[in-house]
Write a protein that holds these residues in place. Structure first.
Motif, short mmCIF file in Angstrom:
data_model
loop_
_atom_site.label_atom_id
_atom_site.label_comp_id
_atom_site.label_asym_id
_atom_site.label_seq_id
_atom_site.Cartn_x
_atom_site.Cartn_y
_atom_site.Cartn_z
N TRP B 253 0.88 -1.18 0.00
CA TRP B 253 0.00 0.00 0.00
C TRP B 253 0.91 1.23 0.00
O TRP B 253 1.05 1.91 1.01
N PRO B 254 1.57 1.48 -1.13
CA PRO B 254 2.54 2.57 -1.15
C PRO B 254 1.91 3.93 -0.94
O PRO B 254 0.75 4.14 -1.30
N LEU B 255 2.67 4.81 -0.35
CA LEU B 255 2.20 6.18 -0.18
C LEU B 255 2.01 6.81 -1.55
O LEU B 255 2.82 6.64 -2.46
N SER B 256 0.93 7.53 -1.69
CA SER B 256 0.68 8.22 -2.95
C SER B 256 0.11 9.60 -2.62
O SER B 256 -0.88 9.67 -1.89
N PRO B 257 0.72 10.68 -3.12
CA PRO B 257 1.89 10.69 -3.98
C PRO B 257 3.13 10.18 -3.24
O PRO B 257 3.18 10.24 -2.01
N PRO B 258 4.10 9.69 -4.01
CA PRO B 258 5.33 9.24 -3.35
C PRO B 258 6.05 10.42 -2.71
O PRO B 258 5.84 11.56 -3.12
N PRO B 259 6.84 10.17 -1.71
CA PRO B 259 7.50 11.27 -0.98
C PRO B 259 8.64 11.89 -1.79
O PRO B 259 9.81 11.77 -1.44
N LEU B 260 8.28 12.58 -2.82
CA LEU B 260 9.29 13.17 -3.71
C LEU B 260 10.16 14.17 -2.96
O LEU B 260 11.34 14.33 -3.28
N CYS B 261 9.58 14.84 -1.97
CA CYS B 261 10.34 15.88 -1.27
C CYS B 261 11.53 15.26 -0.53
O CYS B 261 12.54 15.93 -0.32
N VAL B 262 11.42 14.01 -0.14
CA VAL B 262 12.52 13.36 0.58
C VAL B 262 13.68 13.07 -0.38
O VAL B 262 14.84 13.39 -0.10
N THR B 263 13.35 12.50 -1.51
CA THR B 263 14.37 12.25 -2.52
C THR B 263 15.03 13.55 -2.94
O THR B 263 16.26 13.63 -3.07
N ALA B 264 14.22 14.57 -3.17
CA ALA B 264 14.76 15.85 -3.63
C ALA B 264 15.62 16.51 -2.56
O ALA B 264 16.62 17.16 -2.87
N ALA B 265 15.23 16.34 -1.29
CA ALA B 265 16.04 16.94 -0.22
C ALA B 265 17.44 16.37 -0.22
O ALA B 265 18.41 17.06 0.11
N ASP B 266 17.56 15.14 -0.59
CA ASP B 266 18.86 14.50 -0.71
C ASP B 266 19.53 14.89 -2.02
O ASP B 266 20.58 15.55 -2.04
N GLU B 267 18.90 14.53 -3.12
CA GLU B 267 19.57 14.62 -4.42
C GLU B 267 19.69 16.04 -4.95
O GLU B 267 20.61 16.35 -5.71
N THR B 268 18.75 16.88 -4.60
CA THR B 268 18.74 18.23 -5.16
C THR B 268 19.29 19.26 -4.18
O THR B 268 20.04 20.15 -4.57
N TYR B 269 18.93 19.12 -2.92
CA TYR B 269 19.31 20.16 -1.96
C TYR B 269 20.43 19.73 -1.03
O TYR B 269 20.91 20.56 -0.23
N GLY B 270 20.84 18.48 -1.12
CA GLY B 270 21.99 18.01 -0.34
C GLY B 270 21.85 18.14 1.16
O GLY B 270 22.83 18.32 1.88
N LEU B 271 20.60 18.00 1.65
CA LEU B 271 20.36 18.18 3.08
C LEU B 271 20.78 16.98 3.92
O LEU B 271 20.98 17.11 5.13
N GLY B 272 20.85 15.84 3.29
CA GLY B 272 21.16 14.63 4.03
C GLY B 272 20.94 13.44 3.13
O GLY B 272 20.87 13.58 1.91
N THR B 273 20.82 12.28 3.73
CA THR B 273 20.69 11.10 2.89
C THR B 273 19.32 10.47 2.99
O THR B 273 18.73 10.37 4.07
N SER B 274 18.82 10.04 1.84
CA SER B 274 17.57 9.28 1.79
C SER B 274 17.85 7.83 1.42
O SER B 274 16.94 7.09 1.11
N ARG B 275 19.15 7.48 1.41
CA ARG B 275 19.53 6.13 1.01
C ARG B 275 19.64 5.25 2.26
O ARG B 275 20.47 5.52 3.14
N TRP B 276 18.84 4.21 2.28
CA TRP B 276 18.80 3.34 3.45
C TRP B 276 20.18 2.77 3.74
O TRP B 276 20.56 2.59 4.90
N SER B 277 20.91 2.49 2.70
CA SER B 277 22.24 1.87 2.86
C SER B 277 23.22 2.80 3.58
O SER B 277 24.24 2.35 4.10
N GLU B 278 22.93 4.09 3.64
CA GLU B 278 23.84 5.03 4.29
C GLU B 278 23.41 5.35 5.73
O GLU B 278 24.06 6.14 6.42
#
Lengths: 308, 292
Positions: B253-278
């Motif tokens: 039951w995935p969240l919809s809309p997907p949490p794009l702001c989390v990915t963007a906070a990482d990849e676009t704004y460099g605020l931290g990591t959204s990668r589980w492996s990190e």
């Protein structure tokens, strides 16, 4: 708008229910003021063409409050749409005159949601107890008593029960909507309004699942009815530009992404994207879309079955 | 800021090209996915079965203990007092940024944090509730983010990143398509670098999007989450909500809309990591139905 407001006669819910009693007058919220009442959540009710909201807080000395919210909408279809965003909960027959299906009222954990013609009710007990549950349901019964019970929107009832041989309609995943924000809350397509949804469009989003299969064996089907054929074609062109042209879509023998608007006017068109095959068909002012089909054959079969 | 309408599609989300879709220049691989150096982060999850009673009332003794444990683990200091001393200075003006909508932060948690900050030497008059517009955050030299764990119908998740939306001075600019840009608010000069600690109130989260609270989707998780990387904390929050949703329905039951702001906070704004492996998740206390 003033005429609509004037014609939206207030409902007078019971003054007392169980140990609870309400104030004499409701808090009345106009669409323009909805964000002041509930912050960004107001978008949902605007998307379902809110006319006005009346809210009463029932209080009792020894019990937590019960909130009754009456959302007056432009049509019965809008009321159905709000309920259809979540079919979870225990069906409650608030009115013996109601048809058996679909459920028109659902209760769970202290919250009753109900569709009654152009009215959507939300009755929430702050704390669920046997007494608050009884009071919540009694309030629901009192509000809907004697009101008409029109059928669900035609688009929602016209979906075939089975498509592509073995995919069956999930009746608990059928949602009527008019807004891309609502669509995205069910199935994210894009942050832009790629299907050109608006207050004048009608749409239904549905899921089909293959009998006996696990999770991923499902299809998503959308049917959108636009005010005009031109609007349907414009929407399809927008979908091509905003969704297909962003990346390469693989032709499935039914037309490339470049051909979509033109070809879809005459026949079914499909393309492979990241999560399977998507397809489209225009019939007059109605657009039918399928997503996440496992192959082009299935996508075509779905589009051939879902017709106006 | 937020003027250009973002157009991010489902296909961007699946391809990992959200950053490129927003149009912010970052390093991308050939497929358009963002490339960056690793950002290891630590997130602490503290749970206590006694934190709430059967009527969901907060046990303040248990909560205070949980908060101390969290601060200690996040900072690596030997005691809770040392931890708070390392987080704030007596000359700071400390803003407590709680949530008051949808699933509000428990006032008991706010009080516990206030008490800890004052005990660390910050005068009580310089500890303020800082939720509000730019004027609320401008005088603060330190912020403690105190959101409550919840899904959100417009952003997928509405916990850590969305907690600062009013600091933009124009929250409506981050509604609709532009909620993907929530991370940029954390980079505003009046905000950037001030957040000393993120403490998520996960005592009784809300796992569906609302838009109004629905008690069917609230449950007694009895936890606090904390860290100094807001994106990493949000990522763990996401995992908990996602797992709870699947458990409720017995199917994805995935969240919809997907949490794009989390990915963007990482990849676009460099605020931290959204990668589980990190992310290193430090789990403390009650383990039943932890979901992560």
């Amino acid at each position: 708008m003033s005429l609509i407001l004037a014609s939206a006669v207030s409902i007078a819910p019971p003054v007392r229910v169980g140990a609870w009693s309400r104030p004499e007058s409701p808090q009345v919220v106009a669409p323009a003021d909805i964000f002041g009442y509930m912050d960004g959540a107001g978008e949902l009710y605007l998307a379902y063409r809110l006319v006005r909201l009346e809210a009463y807080e029932y209080t009792a000395e020894e019990e937590d409050p019960i909130l009754l919210e009456l959302y007056r909408l432009e049509s019965s279809d809008d009321g159905y749409g709000l309920l259809s965003s979540d079919w979870g909960g225990e069906p409650v027959a608030l009115d013996s005159a109601w048809p058996a299906t679909p459920p028109r009222a659902l209760y769970g954990a202290g919250l009753l949601r109900a569709w009654s013609d152009d009215l959507y009710l939300r009755v929430l007990a702050t704390t669920e107890t046997a007494a608050s549950r009884a009071a919540v349901i009694e309030l629901g019964r009192a509000v809907v008593a004697g009101r008409p019970s029109p059928p669900p929107p035609e688009l929602a009832t016209a979906l075939p029960e089975t498509v592509a041989g073995s995919y069956q309609l999930r009746i608990d995943r059928v949602t009527f909507l008019r807004s891309h924000l609502v669509l995205n809350s069910i199935y994210f397509l894009g942050t832009a309004n790629l299907l050109g949804l608006s207050r004048t469009t009608e749409a239904v989003a549905a899921s089909y699942a293959r009998a006996g299969a696990e999770g991923s064996a499902r299809l998503r089907v959308f049917v959108v009815r636009y005010p005009t054929e031109d609007a349907a074609h414009e929407a399809l062109a927008q979908l091509r530009e905003g969704y297909l042209h962003r990346f390469d879509a693989t032709d499935a023998g039914g037309g490339s992404a470049d051909e979509w608007p033109e070809a879809a006017a005459h026949r079914t068109v499909t393309s492979r994207v990241e999560d399977g095959w998507m397809g489209c068909r225009i019939d007059g002012r109605q657009l039918v879309l399928v997503f996440e089909a496992p192959d082009a054959v299935t996508a075509n079969a779905v589009l051939g079955k879902v017709r106006p | 800021m937020g003027k250009r309408q973002a157009n991010v599609t489902r296909r961007d989300f699946m391809r990992g090209t959200v950053g490129a879709a927003i149009g912010v220049s970052m390093a991308h691989d050939r497929a358009g996915a963002t490339t960056r150096a690793p950002r290891p982060a630590r997130v602490v999850l503290v749970r206590d079965e006694q934190a709430l009673d059967a009527r969901h009332a907060v046990n303040t003794v248990a909560l205070t203990r949980m908060l101390g444990e969290l601060a200690t683990r996040v900072t690596g200091e030997p005691t809770a007092a040392d931890a708070w001393h390392s987080l704030v200075r007596p000359e700071d003006v400390v803003g407590l940024v709680a949530t008051d909508h949808l699933n509000p932060t428990h006032p008991e948690l706010i009080d516990a944090v206030r008490t800890a900050v004052v005990a660390a030497g910050v005068p009580a008059q310089r500890v303020r509730m800082a939720q509000g517009g730019p004027d609320a955050v401008r005088p603060c030299t330190a912020l403690i983010a105190l959101p409550a764990l919840k899904a959100h119908w417009l952003t997928g998740i509405g916990t850590v990143l969305k907690n600062y939306i009013t600091y933009s001075g124009a929250p409506s600019k981050y509604h609709d398509a532009n909620n993907v840009k929530l991370g940029e608010i954390w980079q505003l000069p009046i905000v950037k670098g001030k957040t000393r600690l993120v403490v998520v109130d996960a005592l009784r989260p809300l796992c569906d999007k609302g838009p109004q609270p629905d008690p069917r989707y609230m449950w007694d998780y009895r936890g606090l989450l904390g860290g100094t990387d807001p994106v990493a904390v949000e990522t763990v929050c996401l995992r908990i909500i996602t797992e709870k949703r699947q458990a409720l329905r017995g199917e994805p039951w995935p969240l919809s809309p997907p949490p794009l702001c989390v990915t963007a906070a990482d990849e676009t704004y460099g605020l931290g990591t959204s990668r589980w492996s990190e992310i290193t998740l430090d789990r403390v206390g009650w383990t039943q139905d932890a979901l992560v």
